[in-house]
Design a protein around this motif. Structure first.
Motif, PDB file in Angstrom:
ATOM      1  N   PRO A 252      31.507  11.459 -35.018  1.00  0.00           N
ATOM      2  CA  PRO A 252      30.259  10.693 -35.100  1.00  0.00           C
ATOM      3  C   PRO A 252      29.704  10.373 -33.710  1.00  0.00           C
ATOM      4  CG  PRO A 252      32.130   9.248 -35.391  1.00  0.00           C
ATOM      5  CD  PRO A 252      32.696  10.647 -35.300  1.00  0.00           C
ATOM      6  N   TYR A 253      28.433  10.054 -33.668  1.00  0.00           N
ATOM      7  CA  TYR A 253      27.841   9.588 -32.405  1.00  0.00           C
ATOM      8  C   TYR A 253      28.443   8.223 -32.085  1.00  0.00           C
ATOM      9  CZ  TYR A 253      24.502   7.792 -29.032  1.00  0.00           C
ATOM     10  OH  TYR A 253      23.940   7.262 -27.904  1.00  0.00           O
ATOM     11  N   ASP A 254      28.890   8.046 -30.856  1.00  0.00           N
ATOM     12  CA  ASP A 254      29.529   6.791 -30.472  1.00  0.00           C
ATOM     13  C   ASP A 254      29.250   6.531 -28.990  1.00  0.00           C
ATOM     14  OD1 ASP A 254      31.167   4.634 -29.940  1.00  0.00           O
ATOM     15  OD2 ASP A 254      32.784   5.346 -31.229  1.00  0.00           O
ATOM     16  N   GLU A 255      28.590   5.425 -28.694  1.00  0.00           N
ATOM     17  CA  GLU A 255      28.256   5.103 -27.299  1.00  0.00           C
ATOM     18  C   GLU A 255      29.498   4.840 -26.459  1.00  0.00           C
ATOM     19  OE1 GLU A 255      25.405   1.970 -27.151  1.00  0.00           O
ATOM     20  OE2 GLU A 255      23.762   3.216 -27.876  1.00  0.00           O
ATOM     21  N   ALA A 256      30.619   4.575 -27.110  1.00  0.00           N
ATOM     22  CA  ALA A 256      31.863   4.343 -26.367  1.00  0.00           C
ATOM     23  C   ALA A 256      32.256   5.578 -25.557  1.00  0.00           C
ATOM     24  CB  ALA A 256      32.986   3.976 -27.331  1.00  0.00           C
ATOM     25  N   PHE A 257      31.844   6.750 -26.030  1.00  0.00           N
ATOM     26  CA  PHE A 257      32.112   7.993 -25.311  1.00  0.00           C
ATOM     27  C   PHE A 257      31.518   7.920 -23.903  1.00  0.00           C
ATOM     28  CE2 PHE A 257      33.412  11.950 -27.723  1.00  0.00           C
ATOM     29  CZ  PHE A 257      34.039  12.531 -26.639  1.00  0.00           C
ATOM     30  N   THR A 258      30.252   7.537 -23.834  1.00  0.00           N
ATOM     31  CA  THR A 258      29.566   7.443 -22.545  1.00  0.00           C
ATOM     32  C   THR A 258      30.112   6.294 -21.706  1.00  0.00           C
ATOM     33  OG1 THR A 258      27.570   8.278 -23.611  1.00  0.00           O
ATOM     34  CG2 THR A 258      27.297   7.270 -21.457  1.00  0.00           C
ATOM     35  N   LYS A 259      30.385   5.172 -22.352  1.00  0.00           N
ATOM     36  CA  LYS A 259      30.921   4.020 -21.615  1.00  0.00           C
ATOM     37  C   LYS A 259      32.266   4.355 -20.978  1.00  0.00           C
ATOM     38  CE  LYS A 259      28.597   0.532 -24.464  1.00  0.00           C
ATOM     39  NZ  LYS A 259      28.767  -0.486 -25.540  1.00  0.00           N
ATOM     40  N   ALA A 260      33.090   5.103 -21.710  1.00  0.00           N
ATOM     41  CA  ALA A 260      34.389   5.510 -21.161  1.00  0.00           C
ATOM     42  C   ALA A 260      34.200   6.374 -19.921  1.00  0.00           C
ATOM     43  CB  ALA A 260      35.179   6.264 -22.224  1.00  0.00           C
ATOM     44  N   MET A 261      33.247   7.319 -19.994  1.00  0.00           N
ATOM     45  CA  MET A 261      33.006   8.218 -18.860  1.00  0.00           C
ATOM     46  C   MET A 261      32.550   7.463 -17.626  1.00  0.00           C
ATOM     47  SD  MET A 261      31.354  11.774 -20.186  1.00  0.00           S
ATOM     48  CE  MET A 261      30.053  11.063 -21.167  1.00  0.00           C
ATOM     49  N   THR A 262      31.740   6.438 -17.818  1.00  0.00           N
ATOM     50  CA  THR A 262      31.237   5.684 -16.661  1.00  0.00           C
ATOM     51  C   THR A 262      32.350   4.911 -15.956  1.00  0.00           C
ATOM     52  OG1 THR A 262      30.661   3.798 -18.067  1.00  0.00           O
ATOM     53  CG2 THR A 262      28.940   5.435 -17.657  1.00  0.00           C
TER      54      THR A 262
END
Length: 293
Positions: A252-262
């Motif tokens: 699923p789309y999950d903003e946590a993916f991007t937050k983890a990368m940052t």
């Protein structure tokens, strides 16, 4: 030993983020290879130490010795790439135009032209945060021959796996269907296709699937951000069934993916989430699907 290659038909599908997550899950069992040498970025998540490196040479460019050149202009006459410049009867090479074919050298009557091998980048062997090895590379600005550099990275990764008795080589391939991708697929045991539910994502997944069919490779698919467009997600699922592609998971789309990368982390190292759980199950499924290789 099994070689697992992760590719996508296009960039921006989450291929590298997902591959880095699998690298964390594989822990010390795998050697990691970042074969996306044109835009290598897995080091941002896996924190390599860059302990060992070597220059990579590939391809040639012409060089004119001005003390020997007799200004006849034959080199300029035969160069179809307009790489030879004549400035007030002074002939020299425009490096960005030179394709290294060597025709100018062949026609030079006084042997004033030399073909010089080019340093087009570096390749590295690093320890990463899971205490295993990663082989990766960086292609120089404007340099070509990325397919040869990919082959070098894969060769060194395989050598390391044999020396350290590792069972898995996990490879982050290049996006698209060009020469670097073909080089990434050479010798693969299993291919993971990362796609997204957009028209361009689905189209490029079909193209890259046509490519791997030429290698007669077994493939699985991960649909990233499947809930962004359920209609196209269903079409991708049907395509997988029709073409005997293992549907590994739908993330699923999950903003946590991007937050983890940052924060320089993979989603596996970040916080507990649905997507983390799905990736853990995906990796277990991939290991089961590749049993026997």
């Amino acid at each position: 030993m099994k070689e697992i290659v992760v590719i996508s038909g296009k960039g921006g599908t989450g291929k590298t983020s997902i591959t880095a997550s699998f690298a964390i899950l594989a822990d010390t069992e795998a050697i990691i290879a970042d074969c996306d040498v044109d835009a290598a970025d897995m080091h941002l998540l896996l924190q390599p130490d860059f302990a060992q490196y070597e220059d990579f040479y590939s391809g040639f460019k012409a060089d004119i010795d001005q003390e020997i050149c007799m200004k006849c202009g034959k080199c300029k006459q035969v160069c179809r790439f307009d790489a030879v410049r004549n400035d007030n009867n002074f002939y020299d090479i425009i490096p960005l135009n030179c394709e290294g074919c060597g025709y100018c050298k062949e026609v030079c009557p006084v042997n004033a032209i030399t073909m010089i091998e080019q340093n087009v980048g570096k390749w590295y062997i690093s320890k990463i945060k899971t205490d295993t090895f990663m082989v990766h590379a960086k292609l120089g600005v404007g340099a070509d021959n990325s397919g040869k550099l990919v082959a070098k990275v894969k060769k060194e990764a395989k050598k390391l796996a044999q020396e350290n008795s590792k069972d898995i080589i996990l490879i982050d391939g290049s996006p698209g269907i060009g020469c670097p991708v073909v080089s990434s697929l050479s010798g693969a045991d299993y291919v993971i296709l990362i796609t997204e539910p957009t028209l361009s994502g689905f189209h490029d997944m079909k193209r890259v699937f046509e490519l791997i069919q030429n290698f007669n490779l077994h493939a699985g698919c991960i649909v990233n951000k499947y809930d962004v467009n359920n209609e196209i997600s269903d079409k991708i699922t049907d395509f997988c069934k029709k073409n005997k592609i293992d549907l590994i998971s739908k993330l699923p789309y999950d903003e946590a993916f991007t937050k983890a990368m940052t924060t320089g982390k993979t989603i596996i190292e970040y916080e507990d989430s649905e997507i983390k759980d799905k990736l853990e199950k995906s990796w277990k499924k991939i290991m089961k699907l590749t049993d026997g290789h």
